[in-house]
Structures are given as C-alpha cells and as structure tokens.
Design a protein around this motif. Structure first.
Motif, PDB file in Angstrom:
ATOM      1  N   ARG A   1      52.251  43.287  47.077  1.00 46.69           N
ATOM      2  CA  ARG A   1      53.142  43.780  46.748  1.00 46.69           C
ATOM      3  C   ARG A   1      53.865  44.799  48.330  1.00 46.69           C
ATOM      4  O   ARG A   1      55.333  45.654  48.444  1.00 46.69           O
TER       5      ARG A   1
ATOM      6  N   GLN B   1      56.858  49.533  38.220  1.00 45.57           N
ATOM      7  CA  GLN B   1      56.293  47.823  38.113  1.00 45.57           C
ATOM      8  C   GLN B   1      56.180  48.161  36.475  1.00 45.57           C
ATOM      9  O   GLN B   1      55.941  49.044  35.894  1.00 45.57           O
TER      10      GLN B   1
ATOM     11  N   GLN C   1      58.767  44.680  39.898  1.00 49.58           N
ATOM     12  CA  GLN C   1      56.913  43.866  39.780  1.00 49.58           C
ATOM     13  C   GLN C   1      56.765  43.536  38.649  1.00 49.58           C
ATOM     14  O   GLN C   1      55.882  44.576  38.000  1.00 49.58           O
TER      15      GLN C   1
ATOM     16  N   SER D   1      53.535  36.442  44.721  1.00 50.76           N
ATOM     17  CA  SER D   1      53.600  36.799  45.434  1.00 50.76           C
ATOM     18  C   SER D   1      52.981  36.450  46.804  1.00 50.76           C
ATOM     19  O   SER D   1      51.283  36.424  46.941  1.00 50.76           O
TER      20      SER D   1
END
Ligand code: SF4
Length: 274
Positions: free
Chosen positions: A15, A173, A200, A237
């Motif tokens: 991230r 998150q 996230q 990701s």
C-alpha cells in the motif's frame, strides 16, 4: 546502521510502495494498546494505554542522517506496536519530513485517536492509515482485544472528527478474518462515515494465530466496497522490489520476511508492519 537501529527497510509495501520504516517504540517485544488475534508480532508484551517517550528525538535525528537520500516512497511510522503511544510522535513526524524530504505515513490502530493531542499529531503526517476491524463492540473486543479503555463507538467518533479537519490522505484499513468475514456490508457502511481517501482490505498473510481468507473471499468482500473510488486489496496490489538496508532490524518488525528467501512477498499483511 547499528544493530539497534530504529529505522528499518525500505520494505516492499502493498500500500505504500518502497516504505522506510521508523519504529518510535523499538521495545523488545510488542508494545500496544491492543492484542489483536491476528497480530504477526505475537502477544502484547507491554500492554500500554498511556503515552511516553521510548526513543529520543536526538537518537532519531542521528539515525536519519544516515539514511538521508535513500530511495523510498514513504517514511512510515510503524514497528513493534502502536506508534501513537510515543508522545513525541508529532515532533518526530516533523523531523522525519524535514530531514528526509519524503512523505510521512503513520499506521495506527486508531485507539488513541480519542485523544485530541494524538489527532493533532497525526494531522502532521501526509498519510494516516487508521484501522477498524469490527462493526460492533462484541467483535471489536473479540478481534482486537483492547487493553485501552475505550469503546468502538468512541474510536469511530474520533476517526470521524479527525477526518473533518485532516487535509492529508486518510486510508481506512480493515483486516478481514473468519470472525468478521460476514460483516463486509456493515464495514462498508461504517467506512462511509469516515470518507476515506482509500480503503485497504487486508487479511493476515504472514504467520499468526489465525488463517487468512482466500483471494476469492477477499474478492467477494471487495464487492461490498464497490461504492468507494479507491480500494486496495492485499492480494491484488502490485508491490515494488526493494532490498532493506539492514535485514536483521527489518526481520524483527516483519517476521519471516520473504525477501530473505529470495522471493518477493505480497507486502505486509498486518496493520502494524508496512
Ligand atoms: S496488529 Fe497492530 S494493533 Fe494489533 S496487536 Fe499487533 S501491533 Fe497492536
């Protein structure tokens, strides 16, 4: 870097790209206001609810001089516990930003955001990654096992208040495990309240006491967050290739790091390592 460095990495983060870690706690064993059942750092050795100084600004300044000019995307406050427990966090954020000229991120479990001084200090960072894992008090206590005396409602109000005045990037998150797997829609509704710049979606891929959810589970959970513009998931990701300055110090904060085995990991999957 010395064997007791408080700066580690850079590490490949799913991230934050190439993330240089700064551990303002640097205690032997985890110091935290939570004892999350999925924590990769093991049990909380130092349960703490009050802020104090762990590392002096002088020591931080000395170490920063050694990493000036390093290739990284972020300098990130994280490490062996909850960084907001360090009462010099605000000054440290300013020192890191002015010395390294990198954007500064803080990973927090959100518990101390109920304090006005903590919200102020976090507002000095370019990115704040705040976590919330549960939509109700019962699950909050089950998953995060707080030692701090605050309720989930108080934390939710604190993040909402922080969002109102914060001009940086706020990422929310959520760590999904079996216990909260069925709460994706409730979590998405809760997330709306924070107007995060990014969501996230995580699951603990590193060794810990609970099993991670599957990529398919996370894809299903992601659908509940389709109303958000920016959603990252730990499985999808991209992560950069990067070699740490000091593998030993990095390993202490990122157990069983895959780069030591010559492979690229999918970044950290716990909230307090990068
Ligand atoms: S995951 Fe983070 S907040 Fe939870 S116990 Fe570990 S260090 Fe603390």
């Amino acid at each position: 870097m010395s064997a007791n460095s408080i700066i580690y990495g850079p590490v490949p983060s799913w991230r934050l790209g190439r993330s240089l870690g700064i551990d303002l706690l640097s205690t032997k064993g985890k110091t935290c206001s939570f004892d999350c059942i999925y924590c990769q750092l093991g049990k909380t050795v130092h349960p703490l609810t009050e802020r104090r100084e762990f590392v002096s600004l002088d020591k931080l300044a000395t170490e920063l001089e050694r990493v000036k000019g390093i290739a990284a995307d972020y300098a990130t406050f994280s490490g062996v516990g909850e960084p907001t427990l360090a009462y010099n966090l605000g000054e440290a954020i300013e020192l890191v930003g002015s010395t390294l000229r990198l954007p500064v991120a803080v990973l927090t479990n959100s518990s101390l955001m109920v304090r006005e001084d903590v919200r102020h200090e976090l507002s000095l960072a370019d990115v704040v990654v705040a976590k919330v894992d549960a939509p109700n008090e019962e699950l909050f206590r089950q998953i995060n096992q707080p030692v701090v005396e605050c309720t989930l409602d108080e934390i939710i109000r604190a993040i909402t208040l922080f969002r109102e005045g914060y001009r940086g990037k706020l990422a929310l998150q959520v760590m999904f495990i079996e216990a909260n797997k069925g709460c994706a829609s409730e979590m998405a509704r809760l997330a709306e309240q924070f107007s995060p710049d990014e969501v996230q979606l995580n699951t603990p891929l590193r060794p810990c006491a609970v099993q991670p959810l599957t990529p398919e589970d996370i894809r299903t959970i992601r659908q509940a967050f389709s109303g958000f513009r920016n959603v990252l998931t730990v499985y999808e990701s991209p992560i950069p290739e990067v070699a740490p300055l000091n593998p030993e110090e990095t390993q202490r904060r990122r157990p069983r790091e895959h780069y030591q085995q010559g492979e690229i990991s999918h970044g950290n999957s716990n909230n307090h390592t990068l």
